[in-house]
Design an enzyme around this catalytic site. Structure first.
Site, short mmCIF file in Angstrom:
data_model
loop_
_atom_site.label_atom_id
_atom_site.label_comp_id
_atom_site.label_asym_id
_atom_site.label_seq_id
_atom_site.Cartn_x
_atom_site.Cartn_y
_atom_site.Cartn_z
N THR A 81 0.80 -1.55 -0.12
CA THR A 81 -0.41 -0.28 0.00
C THR A 81 1.09 1.24 -0.38
O THR A 81 2.16 1.34 -0.01
CB THR A 81 -1.24 -0.27 1.05
OG1 THR A 81 0.10 -0.18 2.41
CG2 THR A 81 -1.48 -0.97 1.28
N ASP A 82 0.12 2.53 0.12
CA ASP A 82 1.00 3.72 -0.06
C ASP A 82 0.43 4.51 1.29
O ASP A 82 -0.16 3.90 2.11
CB ASP A 82 0.64 4.45 -1.36
CG ASP A 82 -1.15 4.55 -1.53
OD1 ASP A 82 -1.80 5.12 -0.05
OD2 ASP A 82 -1.51 5.56 -2.38
N PHE A 83 0.88 5.57 1.52
CA PHE A 83 0.39 6.53 2.56
C PHE A 83 -1.09 6.40 3.57
O PHE A 83 -1.49 6.56 4.17
CB PHE A 83 1.37 6.82 2.96
CG PHE A 83 0.73 8.56 2.47
CD1 PHE A 83 -0.05 9.46 2.41
CD2 PHE A 83 0.64 8.30 0.96
CE1 PHE A 83 -0.87 10.25 1.45
CE2 PHE A 83 0.59 9.69 -0.13
CZ PHE A 83 -0.52 10.08 0.34
N THR A 84 -1.88 5.84 2.57
CA THR A 84 -3.31 6.14 2.74
C THR A 84 -3.81 4.85 2.64
O THR A 84 -5.06 4.52 3.51
CB THR A 84 -3.91 6.47 1.51
OG1 THR A 84 -4.01 6.04 0.01
CG2 THR A 84 -3.49 8.38 1.40
#
Length: 155
Positions: free
Chosen positions: A27-30
């Protein structure tokens, strides 16, 4: 060592099915799956599809069928419809769409709870260790062709 046949997913009447859990690293930071992670999920599913039908990358590379072979992605078109999120359990479906000469086209889809999230149309080329396109040996081609669906698309 104990065999875990479900580790490579399963074959059903129309496709190969591989369950995948979304981890933090995907995942990304979100907390939404990064687009490149889907490419890795599709790659794992293609490899496990081939493994379950009896085509093994190591045997291809080692030249067990007369010459060292590999599959190289030639084209990949992705259609992102909805995001997956951390901790989701996804289902990656891989179906053989076309096999012609040195080309294999696959339809791949990722679902969450039956909902389509991402679609990939992937064409791979069979190549020699020198990078030249070539046909699969007939014994391997027959394994692929045994999984060519009737003209039904995966939904």
């Amino acid at each position: 060592m104990t065999e875990w046949p479900d580790l490579a997913g399963r074959l059903d009447a129309e496709s190969h099915v591989l369950p995948v859990r979304v981890y933090y690293e995907d995942t990304d930071f979100t907390g939404i799956v990064y687009h490149g992670a889907y490419v890795r999920f599709f790659e794992r599913a293609r490899s496990d599809f081939l493994r379950l039908i009896g085509i093994h990358h190591k045997e291809l590379a080692d030249g067990d069928h007369g010459v060292s072979l590999a599959f190289a992605v030639r084209t990949m078109t992705l259609d992102f419809r909805k995001p997956a999120r951390i901790d989701d359990i996804l289902e990656v479906r891989t179906g053989l769409a076309e096999y012609r000469g040195a080309r294999v086209r696959l339809d791949q889809r990722i679902y969450r709870d039956g909902e389509l999230l991402v679609f990939a149309d992937v064409t791979v080329a069979v190549i020699t260790s020198e990078g030249r396109p070539t046909r699969l040996p007939q014994i391997l081609a027959d394994k692929l062709l045994a999984h060519m669906p009737d003209e039904r698309p995966m939904d």
